[in-house]
Design a protein around this motif. Structure first.
Motif, PDB file in Angstrom:
ATOM      1  N   UNK A  38      15.882  16.617  34.619  1.00  0.00           N
ATOM      2  CA  UNK A  38      16.305  16.198  35.987  1.00  0.00           C
ATOM      3  C   UNK A  38      14.540  17.383  36.242  1.00  0.00           C
ATOM      4  N   UNK A  39      14.358  18.631  35.208  1.00  0.00           N
ATOM      5  CA  UNK A  39      13.383  19.840  35.835  1.00  0.00           C
ATOM      6  C   UNK A  39      12.385  19.829  35.022  1.00  0.00           C
ATOM      7  N   UNK A  40      11.235  20.412  35.118  1.00  0.00           N
ATOM      8  CA  UNK A  40       9.821  20.106  35.731  1.00  0.00           C
ATOM      9  C   UNK A  40       9.824  20.493  34.127  1.00  0.00           C
ATOM     10  N   UNK A  41       7.974  20.514  33.318  1.00  0.00           N
ATOM     11  CA  UNK A  41       8.322  21.478  32.045  1.00  0.00           C
ATOM     12  C   UNK A  41       8.159  22.746  32.182  1.00  0.00           C
ATOM     13  N   UNK A  42       7.436  23.246  33.890  1.00  0.00           N
ATOM     14  CA  UNK A  42       7.231  24.815  33.893  1.00  0.00           C
ATOM     15  C   UNK A  42       8.996  25.334  34.235  1.00  0.00           C
ATOM     16  N   UNK A  43       9.822  24.510  34.562  1.00  0.00           N
ATOM     17  CA  UNK A  43      10.918  25.070  34.634  1.00  0.00           C
ATOM     18  C   UNK A  43      11.796  25.418  33.574  1.00  0.00           C
ATOM     19  N   UNK A  44      12.042  24.483  33.018  1.00  0.00           N
ATOM     20  CA  UNK A  44      12.191  24.597  30.756  1.00  0.00           C
ATOM     21  C   UNK A  44      11.522  25.599  30.409  1.00  0.00           C
ATOM     22  N   UNK A  45      10.201  26.254  31.219  1.00  0.00           N
ATOM     23  CA  UNK A  45      10.035  27.201  30.088  1.00  0.00           C
ATOM     24  C   UNK A  45      10.425  28.499  30.545  1.00  0.00           C
ATOM     25  N   UNK A  46      11.027  28.496  32.066  1.00  0.00           N
ATOM     26  CA  UNK A  46      11.249  29.392  32.065  1.00  0.00           C
ATOM     27  C   UNK A  46      12.491  30.010  32.278  1.00  0.00           C
ATOM     28  N   UNK A  47      13.182  31.621  31.334  1.00  0.00           N
ATOM     29  CA  UNK A  47      14.534  31.531  30.884  1.00  0.00           C
ATOM     30  C   UNK A  47      15.404  32.169  32.235  1.00  0.00           C
ATOM     31  N   UNK A  48      14.674  32.433  33.289  1.00  0.00           N
ATOM     32  CA  UNK A  48      15.957  32.581  33.676  1.00  0.00           C
ATOM     33  C   UNK A  48      16.571  31.850  34.955  1.00  0.00           C
ATOM     34  N   UNK A  49      15.180  30.376  35.099  1.00  0.00           N
ATOM     35  CA  UNK A  49      15.752  28.698  35.478  1.00  0.00           C
ATOM     36  C   UNK A  49      17.014  28.170  34.593  1.00  0.00           C
ATOM     37  N   UNK A  50      16.305  28.385  33.183  1.00  0.00           N
ATOM     38  CA  UNK A  50      16.690  27.824  32.785  1.00  0.00           C
ATOM     39  C   UNK A  50      18.357  27.495  32.600  1.00  0.00           C
TER      40      UNK A  50
ATOM     41  N   UNK B 253      27.763  21.006  27.218  1.00  0.00           N
ATOM     42  CA  UNK B 253      26.837  21.778  26.631  1.00  0.00           C
ATOM     43  C   UNK B 253      26.036  20.869  26.890  1.00  0.00           C
ATOM     44  N   UNK B 254      26.639  18.994  26.354  1.00  0.00           N
ATOM     45  CA  UNK B 254      25.382  18.241  25.877  1.00  0.00           C
ATOM     46  C   UNK B 254      24.797  17.867  27.582  1.00  0.00           C
TER      47      UNK B 254
ATOM     48  N   UNK C 115      19.781  29.774  34.657  1.00  0.00           N
ATOM     49  CA  UNK C 115      20.386  29.297  35.907  1.00  0.00           C
ATOM     50  C   UNK C 115      21.217  27.811  35.497  1.00  0.00           C
ATOM     51  N   UNK C 116      20.563  26.663  35.430  1.00  0.00           N
ATOM     52  CA  UNK C 116      20.539  25.900  35.138  1.00  0.00           C
ATOM     53  C   UNK C 116      21.604  25.501  34.154  1.00  0.00           C
ATOM     54  N   UNK C 117      21.791  25.972  32.937  1.00  0.00           N
ATOM     55  CA  UNK C 117      22.062  25.784  31.523  1.00  0.00           C
ATOM     56  C   UNK C 117      23.893  26.183  32.366  1.00  0.00           C
ATOM     57  N   UNK C 118      24.118  27.240  32.693  1.00  0.00           N
ATOM     58  CA  UNK C 118      25.393  28.151  33.189  1.00  0.00           C
ATOM     59  C   UNK C 118      26.374  27.208  34.702  1.00  0.00           C
TER      60      UNK C 118
END
Length: 176
Positions: A159-171, A149-150, A173-176
């Motif tokens: 690796x992700x843009x600030x825009x992507x980091x603010x998108x709950x679905x995108x983040x 998880x870390x 998916x990434x963390x999963x």
């Protein structure tokens, strides 16, 4: 998994897709050649390309060579593999550290490359990039067992843009 003894290491690589035009995929820090398999390798192979993805030196099963790892040595590994497989001139894609490796290859052996794509790279380390590299080295050298998880959160921040980091679905998916 094919391999070749090049530049003092047994360089492991994937070679997929048969006899099409070659595309070499070079990954970033700590990422395995197998990362490309999920999407890029199959899409490129289906489009008729031969896809070659080397494992960067220092990543298992490649061993850490004497003298450590340098950008020049990693670019020389890719050049040696291109020469060994008679791929030149070829297309090459670099991601993150892979972009720096490809950039060094373009500077040192431009005749090997027909087209290049550099993704998520840096021309030269800025203050944050230098601090990030130092933090990664210290964490690695400490031998700490870092939870997945870390690693996922740290990678997202890198690796992700600030825009992507603010998108709950995108983040998610990434963390999963």
């Amino acid at each position: 998994m094919p391999s070749a003894f090049l530049n003092g290491i047994d360089l492991v690589y994937d070679d997929t897709g048969g006899d099409g035009e070659p595309v070499v995929l070079v990954n970033g820090t700590g990422a395995s050649r197998t990362t490309w398999r999920a999407h890029q390798t199959s899409a490129l192979s289906d489009a008729g390309y031969r896809v070659i993805a080397p494992e960067n030196r220092g990543l298992p099963p490649n061993v850490l060579p004497p003298g450590g790892i340098t950008l020049e040595a990693m670019a020389a590994d890719v050049a040696a593999l291109i020469d060994h497989l008679a791929l030149a001139p070829c297309r090459i894609v670099g991601f993150s550290l892979g972009s720096a490796i490809v950039g060094e290859l373009l500077a040192s052996r431009p005749g090997l490359v027909h087209q290049a794509v550099l993704m998520a790279g840096r021309a030269r380390p800025d203050t944050f990039g230098a601090a990030l590299g130092q933090a990664r080295r210290e964490l690695h050298d400490s031998g700490a067992d870092v939870p997945a998880s870390h690693r996922a959160v740290f990678s997202a921040l890198c690796y992700l843009s600030p825009h992507t980091l603010r998108d709950p679905r995108a983040i998610s998916d990434w963390l999963d």
